[in-house]
Design an enzyme around this catalytic site. Structure first.
Site, PDB file in Angstrom:
ATOM      1  N   MET A  19       0.802  -1.213   0.000  1.00 21.09           N
ATOM      2  CA  MET A  19       0.000   0.000   0.000  1.00 21.09           C
ATOM      3  C   MET A  19       0.842   1.273   0.000  1.00 21.09           C
ATOM      4  SD  MET A  19      -3.398  -0.131   2.282  1.00 21.09           S
ATOM      5  CE  MET A  19      -2.752   0.737   3.644  1.00 21.09           C
ATOM      6  N   LYS A  44       3.214   7.139   7.090  1.00 22.49           N
ATOM      7  CA  LYS A  44       2.909   6.172   6.039  1.00 22.49           C
ATOM      8  C   LYS A  44       2.446   6.944   4.806  1.00 22.49           C
ATOM      9  CE  LYS A  44       0.710   1.680   5.415  1.00 22.49           C
ATOM     10  NZ  LYS A  44       0.015   0.597   6.109  1.00 22.49           N
ATOM     11  N   ASP A  47      -5.807  -9.042   9.144  1.00 21.89           N
ATOM     12  CA  ASP A  47      -4.426  -9.436   8.781  1.00 21.89           C
ATOM     13  C   ASP A  47      -3.581  -9.613  10.037  1.00 21.89           C
ATOM     14  OD1 ASP A  47      -2.405 -10.195   7.088  1.00 21.89           O
ATOM     15  OD2 ASP A  47      -1.791  -8.153   6.571  1.00 21.89           O
ATOM     16  N   ASN A  89       2.725  -8.444  12.471  1.00 22.20           N
ATOM     17  CA  ASN A  89       1.916  -7.244  12.668  1.00 22.20           C
ATOM     18  C   ASN A  89       1.675  -6.946  14.147  1.00 22.20           C
ATOM     19  OD1 ASN A  89       1.749  -6.597  10.021  1.00 22.20           O
ATOM     20  ND2 ASN A  89      -0.240  -7.548   9.669  1.00 22.20           N
ATOM     21  N   ASP A 105      -0.576  -2.323  11.464  1.00 18.08           N
ATOM     22  CA  ASP A 105      -0.977  -2.541  10.082  1.00 18.08           C
ATOM     23  C   ASP A 105      -2.464  -2.870   9.905  1.00 18.08           C
ATOM     24  OD1 ASP A 105      -0.949  -2.750   7.396  1.00 18.08           O
ATOM     25  OD2 ASP A 105       0.689  -4.182   7.266  1.00 18.08           O
TER      26      ASP A 105
END
Lengths: 302, 239
Positions: A39, A57, A148, A153, A166
């Site tokens: 992403m 991010k 996820d 993570n 995440d």
């Protein structure tokens, strides 16, 4: 002009530096790249106004594209989840080239696999797992499914804080990505893998996979194996109904109590009783031995 | 100071096709500066030429290209300009070998100084072996030359503007691959705060990138090619 000679290593470094996003005119300055995913990329940055380090991010996608929508969703979801186990979002903005970015707390620490390299205690591992469940359960209570969950993570901060990271493919109630398979195989629920609609029980499945990974798979104690198996049942209706129920069963194991997922044999129950009350049993046994010895010696004297 | 984006500048082909001899000569000088090192290393690595033959052929190639103006025949629809240059070099090298069995000595290139000794040192430092893909190799060396020029320009700009400390930080953190020093360590070493280190490094990196873009702009055949190269090298979408 004498051209500076650059080795391959320096070229790679400069190539990376040259692709860092341009934050001119904004309050952030990039320090380094932390990681890169489908992403976007995450950078360590400096908030020039507050003088603190942050994580930024930045979307890979062009404005208006699907990737940007996801990044935007992720920022909004994180903003709604104020919990010690979920990274807080500070800001959202756009770069001069139009790309979306969001700014979050910079977490100093290690991923779960890195952290566990120095941890052997099962109880400590389970303690971490319960805190992951707390954060996930909190998200579920706010209508958010992570989708996820996996060891990479999960981060353990410098002061032992446990954070679920995440949330890029998380979904809120009523939204979703039907017909698109997103997640990580091995930790993804079967219905998610089939691109069917998912709910909080998909995360329960992933948590079960994380628990199994934490406990060393088939080498785990039987009650923990049973807890993982129930969490990872193929049918969502056969799993724990919530992350809290799963966490509670793990907590029962940790406290030495029977767990819901596993019916014990008499031998197992006796063994667990002995482990749980080992100190008391030793004390009573020692007391009884002393009494017997005292009675024996007093009888011998008389 | 160089801005984040280079000023509008004509493509190398447009400049080479100018009637003004001085402008054409300057454009060719830029082209030689950007391409002679990749060309030389390509001849050394891909064609396995001796240093002397590679030097002669590099000089001859650019002299011939300038005198006969055959780089101006570039057609953008067929390939990138960089690929066109590499293919021209290959043809030139093949013809030279067929003509005399060795590279012929070319006329001197007076437009820029070609420091072959230094280029040969680089060839040895890199221990170049025959590349599996000549195009990839040529591109890699083209980028090395481009970045090398940009670093040199960034240093000159920092010196000019009294920011040598900024550049020293850049050298220590980004140009020294064996040194994994931290911002905190640099701050202590240079008597700065970590925020200053962050901002100083950021400035030099931006300057480096701006100079790399300026140089790239002068070495691409067309605007489209420039945009594509900028996207691939820097992740930049340039309008």
């Amino acid at each position: 002009m004498t051209v500076t000679f650059l080795s391959d290593d320096v070229m790679s470094r400069l190539q990376a530096v040259a692709t860092w996003p341009n934050f001119d005119g904004l309050r952030y300055t990039i320090i380094d790249e932390i990681g890169r995913g489908g992403m976007g990329a995450v950078y360590r940055g400096l908030d020039d106004v507050l003088g603190r380090e942050v994580a930024i991010k930045v979307s890979n996608g062009v404005p208006g594209a699907e990737l940007e929508r996801r990044l935007n969703d992720e920022a909004r979801i994180l903003a709604t989840l104020e919990h010690p186990g979920i990274v807080p979002v500070h800001d959202v903005g756009r770069l001069a080239d139009g790309r979306l970015f969001y700014v979050m707390k910079r977490v100093r620490g290690a991923t779960l696999p890195e952290h566990l390299a120095g941890v052997t205690s099962l109880s400590e591992k389970l303690g971490i797992f319960e805190r992951v469940c707390d954060a996930v359960n909190f998200a579920h209570a706010h209508g958010v499914v992570h989708r996820d969950l996996k060891p990479d993570n999960i981060m353990i901060g410098e002061f032992g804080e446990v954070l679920v990271m995440d949330w890029g493919i998380a979904q809120t109630a009523g939204s979703g990505d039907r017909d698109i398979v997103l997640g990580t195989r091995g930790f993804m629920a079967p219905e998610q893998e089939r691109a069917e609609s998912t709910d909080a029980r998909a995360d329960v499945y992933s948590l079960g996979a994380v628990l199994s990974w934490l406990c060393g798979g088939s080498g785990a104690p039987r009650p923990l194996g049973a807890i993982s198996a129930r969490a990872m049942a193929a049918e969502p209706s056969s799993r724990y109904s919530t992350a809290l129920a799963l966490s509670s069963d793990v907590a029962r194991f940790r406290a030495g109590h029977a767990v819901d997922a596993h019916r014990e044999s008499l031998l197992e129950r006796t063994g667990r009783f002995a482990r749980t009350y080992r100190t008391a049993i030793i004390l009573v046994a020692a007391y009884l031995v002393m009494r017997i010895l005292a009675a024996y010696f007093s009888g011998a004297r008389s | 100071m160089a801005s984040a984006f280079p000023p509008t500048r004509h493509s190398v082909i447009e400049r080479l096709r100018k009637d003004d001899a001085a402008e054409r000569s300057a454009a060719f000088g830029d082209l030689v500066e950007g391409y002679w090192q990749p060309v030389y290393k390509h001849l050394r690595a891909t064609w396995r030429m001796t240093p002397e033959d590679a030097q002669d052929l590099t000089q001859a190639f650019f002299s011939d290209a300038f005198q006969k103006a055959w780089l101006e025949k570039y057609e953008p629809g067929k390939a990138r300009f960089r690929t066109f240059v590499r293919v021209c070099v290959d043809r030139f090298a093949m013809n030279s070998r067929q003509a005399s069995g060795r590279a012929k000595r070319g006329g001197d290139i007076r437009l820029v100084s070609l420091d072959f000794d230094r280029a040969e040192q680089e060839v040895r430092a890199l221990a170049l072996s025959a590349p599996a893909d000549a195009e990839d190799f040529f591109r890699h060396e083209f980028v090395r030359s481009l970045f090398g020029r940009a670093v040199t320009e960034a240093r000159a700009e920092m010196e000019r503007t009294g920011r040598l400390v900024h550049f020293r930080l850049f050298e220590r953190y980004d140009l020294d691959p064996d040194d994994h020093t931290s911002y905190a360590a640099l701050a202590a070493e240079f008597g700065l705060t970590e925020s200053q280190v962050t901002n100083y490094l950021s400035l030099v990196r931006r300057t480096f990138r701006a100079h790399a873009l300026i140089a790239l702009r002068g070495l691409c055949g067309t605007d489209d090619e420039y945009r594509r190269e900028a996207r691939e090298l820097f992740g930049l979408e340039i309008e």
